[in-house]
Design an enzyme around this catalytic site. Structure first.
Site, PDB file in Angstrom:
ATOM      1  N   GLU A 123      -8.087   4.696   5.970  1.00  0.00           N
ATOM      2  CA  GLU A 123      -7.598   4.171   4.692  1.00  0.00           C
ATOM      3  C   GLU A 123      -8.191   2.795   4.393  1.00  0.00           C
ATOM      4  O   GLU A 123      -8.419   2.457   3.222  1.00  0.00           O
ATOM      5  CB  GLU A 123      -6.073   4.123   4.707  1.00  0.00           C
ATOM      6  N   GLU A 143      -2.887  11.836   9.923  1.00  0.00           N
ATOM      7  CA  GLU A 143      -1.447  11.613   9.786  1.00  0.00           C
ATOM      8  C   GLU A 143      -0.622  12.893   9.860  1.00  0.00           C
ATOM      9  O   GLU A 143       0.496  12.881  10.382  1.00  0.00           O
ATOM     10  CB  GLU A 143      -1.157  10.882   8.466  1.00  0.00           C
TER      11      GLU A 143
END
Length: 266
Positions: A123, A143
């Site tokens: 990210e 994730e």
């Protein structure tokens, strides 16, 4: 005799060299994973770089050759959960969100991907503008395999690569080589380890030869116009106006006089 404790190295290094802010995640023993304190330090670094008129561009990288950033510090998260407390929820709390701060730092941000960029580390890469990676590194949003959310990644990745590819990467939580990331347009350049530092320096130097007023205009216009209809985007007019700037006068005159421009950043 009192025992002396060795000073702890800062988790985030911040250095300005030749108009460039170099922000380095400095936790190689944890694969540059981001503890709560690391996130706070990174946020502060990007706020400082974004507000400093002497900074024309920003580079984000990591210490060592193993990882750019392994994401959030899972060991710390587990300790927080075992203590009965709740880990931080994105876009809440006292401090600004790190990724939002990066997106709103209206200067070019280059990610120097010196190693694996996983989960929150990916990210960080997505929140950067240009991505230069070392051969052999991998990137991915894992994730789903950890029961996490990739709040930024789930929104931004489908805007950066074709939707079907983005959702494939999100759903499977698979990690891909940076060479494959380059093929789908997620990474700009992949270079051998021995050339990585030099190429990163060379590339960012090619940015700051240009007008800092125009660079800030580009970043703010590109960010704030994203998703707007074209007529609205063209009339947005955000950021410094290069057409009215001293840099525009200097840039034209320098070209006509066949010399390098002397930018004033105004």
């Amino acid at each position: 005799m009192t025992e002396q404790t060795a000073p702890t190295a800062p988790e985030v290094l911040y250095e300005i060299r030749d108009k460039v802010a170099w922000i380095t995640i400095n936790r190689p023993e944890r694969r540059n994973a981001m503890a709560v304190s690391t996130v706070k330090a990174l946020t502060e670094a990007f706020v400082e770089a974004g507000e400093d008129p002497e900074v024309w561009a920003i580079v984000l990288t990591g210490t060592g050759d193993k990882a750019f950033c392994a994401g959030g510090d899972l060991k710390e998260m587990d300790q927080i959960a075992r203590s009965g407390r709740q880990i931080h929820v994105p876009m809440t709390g006292l401090y600004r969100n790190l990724f939002e701060t990066m997106l709103e730092a209206y200067k070019p941000i280059v990610a120097g991907i010196n190693g694996h960029a996983i989960a929150g580390g990916c990210e960080l890469v997505l929140s950067s503008d240009v991505r230069i990676a070392v051969e052999g590194a991998t990137i991915g949003l894992t994730e789903a395999a950890r029961g996490m959310g990739a709040n930024l990644g789930s929104v931004l990745l489908p805007r950066l690569v074709p939707r079907a590819i983005a959702l494939d990467l999100l759903y499977t939580a698979r990690v891909i080589p940076v060479e494959e990331a380059k093929e789908i347009g997620l990474v700009n350049k992949v270079v051998p380890r021995e050339q990585f530092a030099e190429e990163l320096e060379r590339y960012v130097a090619s940015i700051i030869t240009n007008s800092p007023v125009t660079l800030r205009r580009y970043k703010e216009m590109a960010t704030k116009s994203w998703g707007l209809p074209l007529p609205s985007a063209l009339r947005l007019n955000v950021g410094p106006n290069p057409y009215l700037s001293e840099d525009r006068v200097e840039g034209v005159r320098a070209f006509l006089e066949k010399r390098a421009p002397q930018w004033k950043n105004r």
